[in-house]
Design a protein around this motif. Structure first.
Motif, short mmCIF file in Angstrom:
data_model
loop_
_atom_site.label_atom_id
_atom_site.label_comp_id
_atom_site.label_asym_id
_atom_site.label_seq_id
_atom_site.Cartn_x
_atom_site.Cartn_y
_atom_site.Cartn_z
N ALA A 31 28.63 57.69 87.60
CA ALA A 31 27.73 58.20 86.08
C ALA A 31 29.57 58.53 85.55
CB ALA A 31 27.29 59.73 86.80
N LEU A 32 30.39 58.60 86.73
CA LEU A 32 31.71 58.68 85.46
C LEU A 32 32.55 57.95 85.03
CD1 LEU A 32 32.78 62.38 88.11
CD2 LEU A 32 32.27 62.07 85.55
N PHE A 33 32.83 57.02 85.74
CA PHE A 33 33.14 55.93 85.66
C PHE A 33 32.63 54.85 85.19
CE2 PHE A 33 35.55 59.30 87.54
CZ PHE A 33 36.48 59.90 87.12
N GLY A 34 31.05 54.30 85.62
CA GLY A 34 30.78 53.46 85.82
C GLY A 34 31.24 52.29 87.05
N LEU A 35 30.99 52.45 87.76
CA LEU A 35 31.71 51.59 89.35
C LEU A 35 31.35 51.93 90.34
CD1 LEU A 35 35.68 52.87 89.63
CD2 LEU A 35 34.24 50.39 88.49
N LYS A 36 30.74 50.67 91.17
CA LYS A 36 29.85 50.98 92.44
C LYS A 36 31.51 51.63 93.41
CE LYS A 36 26.48 48.42 90.96
NZ LYS A 36 25.82 47.09 90.71
N ILE A 37 31.01 51.46 94.58
CA ILE A 37 32.54 52.21 96.02
C ILE A 37 32.45 50.26 95.78
CG2 ILE A 37 32.30 52.39 97.98
CD1 ILE A 37 31.28 54.87 96.84
N PRO A 38 32.50 49.86 95.77
CA PRO A 38 32.89 48.52 96.33
C PRO A 38 33.86 48.01 95.26
CG PRO A 38 31.28 47.98 97.46
CD PRO A 38 30.99 49.19 96.41
N GLU A 39 33.61 48.25 94.43
CA GLU A 39 34.85 48.64 93.50
C GLU A 39 36.10 49.92 93.29
OE1 GLU A 39 31.66 48.63 89.97
OE2 GLU A 39 31.32 46.36 90.65
N GLU A 107 42.53 58.67 86.82
CA GLU A 107 41.86 59.67 86.58
C GLU A 107 40.71 59.89 87.15
OE1 GLU A 107 39.43 59.11 82.80
OE2 GLU A 107 41.07 57.71 82.59
N ILE A 108 40.38 58.84 88.38
CA ILE A 108 39.50 59.58 89.51
C ILE A 108 40.28 59.30 90.77
CG2 ILE A 108 38.07 58.07 90.86
CD1 ILE A 108 37.53 55.89 89.27
N ALA A 109 41.31 59.33 90.81
CA ALA A 109 42.04 60.06 92.01
C ALA A 109 41.91 61.10 92.25
CB ALA A 109 43.35 59.26 92.14
N PRO A 110 42.34 62.14 91.22
CA PRO A 110 42.06 63.98 91.72
C PRO A 110 40.80 64.17 91.67
CG PRO A 110 43.74 63.53 89.49
CD PRO A 110 42.96 61.95 89.78
N LYS A 111 39.48 63.84 91.11
CA LYS A 111 38.39 64.16 91.10
C LYS A 111 37.80 63.21 92.64
CE LYS A 111 37.06 63.59 86.17
NZ LYS A 111 37.78 64.25 85.34
N GLU A 116 36.65 65.29 97.77
CA GLU A 116 37.08 65.46 99.26
C GLU A 116 37.40 67.20 99.87
OE1 GLU A 116 39.91 63.33 102.44
OE2 GLU A 116 41.00 64.22 100.94
N ALA A 117 37.74 67.85 99.13
CA ALA A 117 38.01 69.15 99.49
C ALA A 117 36.66 69.93 99.32
CB ALA A 117 39.18 69.15 98.26
N GLU A 118 35.84 69.61 98.78
CA GLU A 118 34.24 70.72 98.45
C GLU A 118 33.55 69.98 99.47
OE1 GLU A 118 30.28 70.89 95.94
OE2 GLU A 118 32.71 69.65 95.03
N LEU A 119 33.53 68.31 100.54
CA LEU A 119 33.44 68.99 101.41
C LEU A 119 33.50 68.78 102.91
CD1 LEU A 119 32.40 64.21 101.04
CD2 LEU A 119 30.79 65.98 101.32
N MET A 120 35.16 68.93 102.55
CA MET A 120 35.96 69.85 104.07
C MET A 120 36.08 71.25 103.67
SD MET A 120 35.74 66.59 105.59
CE MET A 120 37.23 67.51 107.03
N ALA A 121 35.37 71.38 103.24
CA ALA A 121 36.12 73.28 102.64
C ALA A 121 34.97 73.60 103.25
CB ALA A 121 34.68 73.89 101.13
N GLY A 122 33.84 73.78 104.18
CA GLY A 122 33.40 74.81 104.95
C GLY A 122 34.70 74.44 106.93
N PHE A 123 35.98 73.60 106.97
CA PHE A 123 36.64 72.80 107.90
C PHE A 123 38.20 73.36 108.30
CE2 PHE A 123 33.47 69.43 107.95
CZ PHE A 123 32.98 69.50 109.25
N SER A 124 38.53 74.20 109.13
CA SER A 124 40.10 74.91 108.99
C SER A 124 41.05 73.20 108.95
CB SER A 124 40.59 75.47 110.25
OG SER A 124 40.67 74.60 111.29
N ASP A 125 42.18 73.77 108.73
CA ASP A 125 43.89 72.73 108.41
C ASP A 125 43.28 71.36 109.86
OD1 ASP A 125 43.46 72.75 106.09
OD2 ASP A 125 45.78 74.27 106.37
#
Length: 150
Positions: A31-39, A107-111, A116-125
């Motif tokens: 949606a954001l970048f027109g990229l598929k995962i392999p790309e 542009e993509i790396a920070p997103k 990843e941070a959102e996925l891992m929000a429920g985990f401690s360091d």
């Protein structure tokens, strides 16, 4: 004899988790970048490691030759990746990020990190570190099983 319970079977749980995470991320990247995962994987590896042959990209990303080839072709057609002669092997070419590809990665790396941070929000360091360690050990064990070296 032990009974197989699919919901408790580790390979199944890993596959489900991977599919759900990849699906959510794939939707966002598309949606954001027109990229598929392999790309995206090729862009990320080229950004991190520099120029590489398609064969090296396949090894690094654990994607098959055809998937790498299709992703590379799409990225070249979009002007995100360039091809140059491979001085070490005249039968292959090296892929590199173009200026546009580098800009897209930046542009993509920070997103990606935010997702990843959102996925891992429920985990401690400590839990994140343990999870990473467990995954590395699982990958190593799978590699040993796959090569017949238990």
């Amino acid at each position: 004899m032990p009974r197989l319970s699919l919901d408790q079977f580790l390979p199944y749980r890993l596959s489900i988790a991977s599919n759900r995470v990849s699906g959510a991320i794939a939707t966002a990247y598309q949606a954001l970048f027109g990229l598929k995962i392999p790309e995206w994987r090729l862009v990320a590896v080229l950004a991190e490691e520099g120029a590489a042959s398609q064969q090296a990209l396949g090894v690094r990303t654990r994607m098959d030759k055809m998937t790498v080839s299709r992703a590379a072709l799409t990225l070249v057609e979009r002007g995100l990746v360039t091809r140059t002669a491979n001085p070490a092997d005249q039968r292959s070419q090296l892929l590199s990020l173009s200026a546009s590809g580098r800009q897209l990665y930046d542009e993509i790396a920070p997103k990606a990190l935010a997702m990843e941070a959102e996925l891992m929000a429920g985990f401690s360091d400590a839990e994140r570190e343990r999870l990473t360690g467990y995954l590395v050990r699982l990958e190593q064990a799978a590699e040993r099983i796959g090569t017949g070296h238990s």
